[in-house]
Enzyme design. Structure first.
Site, PDB file in Angstrom:
ATOM      1  CB  SER A 147       5.705  -2.022  11.869  1.00  0.00           C
ATOM      2  OG  SER A 147       5.340  -0.685  12.177  1.00  0.00           O
ATOM      3  CD  GLU A 157      -2.675   5.345   7.043  1.00  0.00           C
ATOM      4  OE1 GLU A 157      -2.724   5.394   5.802  1.00  0.00           O
ATOM      5  OE2 GLU A 157      -1.725   4.834   7.672  1.00  0.00           O
ATOM      6  CG  HIS A 214      -5.639   1.896   5.522  1.00  0.00           C
ATOM      7  ND1 HIS A 214      -5.180   2.771   6.474  1.00  0.00           N
ATOM      8  CD2 HIS A 214      -4.627   1.037   5.288  1.00  0.00           C
ATOM      9  CE1 HIS A 214      -3.932   2.448   6.792  1.00  0.00           C
ATOM     10  NE2 HIS A 214      -3.571   1.388   6.082  1.00  0.00           N
ATOM     11  CE  LYS A 251      -0.041   3.068   4.888  1.00  0.00           C
ATOM     12  NZ  LYS A 251       0.094   3.137   6.331  1.00  0.00           N
ATOM     13  CD  GLU A 265      -3.143  -2.496   7.288  1.00  0.00           C
ATOM     14  OE1 GLU A 265      -2.081  -2.751   6.720  1.00  0.00           O
ATOM     15  OE2 GLU A 265      -3.785  -1.454   7.098  1.00  0.00           O
ATOM     16  CG  ASN A 305      -1.713   1.228   1.420  1.00  0.00           C
ATOM     17  OD1 ASN A 305      -1.776   2.077   0.512  1.00  0.00           O
ATOM     18  ND2 ASN A 305      -2.354   1.371   2.565  1.00  0.00           N
ATOM     19  N   GLY A 323       3.126   2.127  10.810  1.00  0.00           N
ATOM     20  CA  GLY A 323       4.120   3.188  10.680  1.00  0.00           C
ATOM     21  C   GLY A 323       4.867   3.505  11.962  1.00  0.00           C
TER      22      GLY A 323
END
Ligand code: 13P
Length: 247
Positions: free
Chosen positions: A207, A95, A93, A11, A163, A9, A169
């Site tokens: 990660s 985010e 996702h 992003k 996730e 991904n 991250g």
């Protein structure tokens, strides 16, 4: 047997000058023994589809609108992603759930639109750190799965990505026991919800890198990874792909 999937991904990263990574990746893995997927920003989907040539690399979007067409300025329909060369789309996702207030119902509607367009929906879910520390991780992901899985989901058109928000991250990764506990719980919940539960691929994301990929892939019910930062460069993604091939 579930075919393993290594998904990247990107992003909101990547201009046309990053397309060289596609050639580097496909050159490094001319005959991959797992499914390979890159989800670049929508602006690069068509060019990436061209850049892969005849390679088996698959391409996905990172989001889609629930409607097929209409007055939704700035949004992208699943049919448009498909038309540009995508075979997959990430929905829900964390985010997007956080930045755009997407609910489980929104995610289910997007996944339904993806299926209608002939795309494989990668439905993301995961708990926050506060939820994990409160002992609610399993309840949270189970509720997200129930709310985000649309009617008509099959092993062929749906992938689930676990996730944990706190692992994205951050360099922090759950223990292998924690990953196994969540994936086992998700598999069990899928069995209650659909007939093809054994065939649905469950990805871990958060990660993942070359140094931890092999141990994560050794966990039961981990069928691959959804990789963010370490998917941007072929030299970082390649050892993760190899680890999955060897798992
Ligand atoms: P990182 O691999 O950068 O932690 O991102 C994971 C992710 O969010 C993939 O969708």
């Amino acid at each position: 047997m579930r075919r393993k999937l290594a998904a990247g991904n990107w992003k909101m990263n990547g201009l046309t000058d990053t397309l060289g990574q596609v050639k580097a990746l496909t050159d490094a893995h001319p005959d991959p023994q797992v499914d390979l997927l890159l989800c670049p920003p929508a602006t690069l989907i068509a060019q990436m589809a061209w850049a892969r040539g005849t390679h088996a690399l698959q391409i996905g979007g990172q989001n889609c609108h629930a409607a097929a067409t209409g007055a939704h300025t700035g949004d992208i329909a699943a049919t448009m992603l498909k038309d540009a060369g995508a075979s997959h789309v990430i929905v829900g996702h964390s985010e997007r759930r956080a930045d755009h207030g997407e609910t489980d119902a929104d995610v289910a509607a997007k996944a339904l639109a993806a299926h209608a367009a002939g795309l494989i929906a990668i439905i993301c879910l995961g708990e926050t750190l506060a939820q994990r520390e409160a002992g609610k991780a399993l309840a949270v992901v189970t509720a997200q799965l129930k709310g985000s899985l649309p009617a008509g989901a099959t092993a062929a058109n749906t992938v689930i990505a676990y996730e944990p928000v706190w692992a994205i991250g951050t360099g922090k990764v759950p223990t292998l026991d924690q990953i196994g506990e969540v994936h086992g719980t998700l598999r069990g919940a899928l069995r209650d919800m659909m007939r093809e539960a054994e065939g649905v691929r469950l990805l871990y994301g958060g990660s993942v890198k070359a140094s931890n990929a092999a141990e994560i892939f050794s966990v039961a019910d981990v069928d691959g990874a959804l990789v963010g930062g370490a998917s941007l460069k072929a030299e970082d993604f390649s050892p993760i792909i190899t680890a999955l091939e060897n798992a």
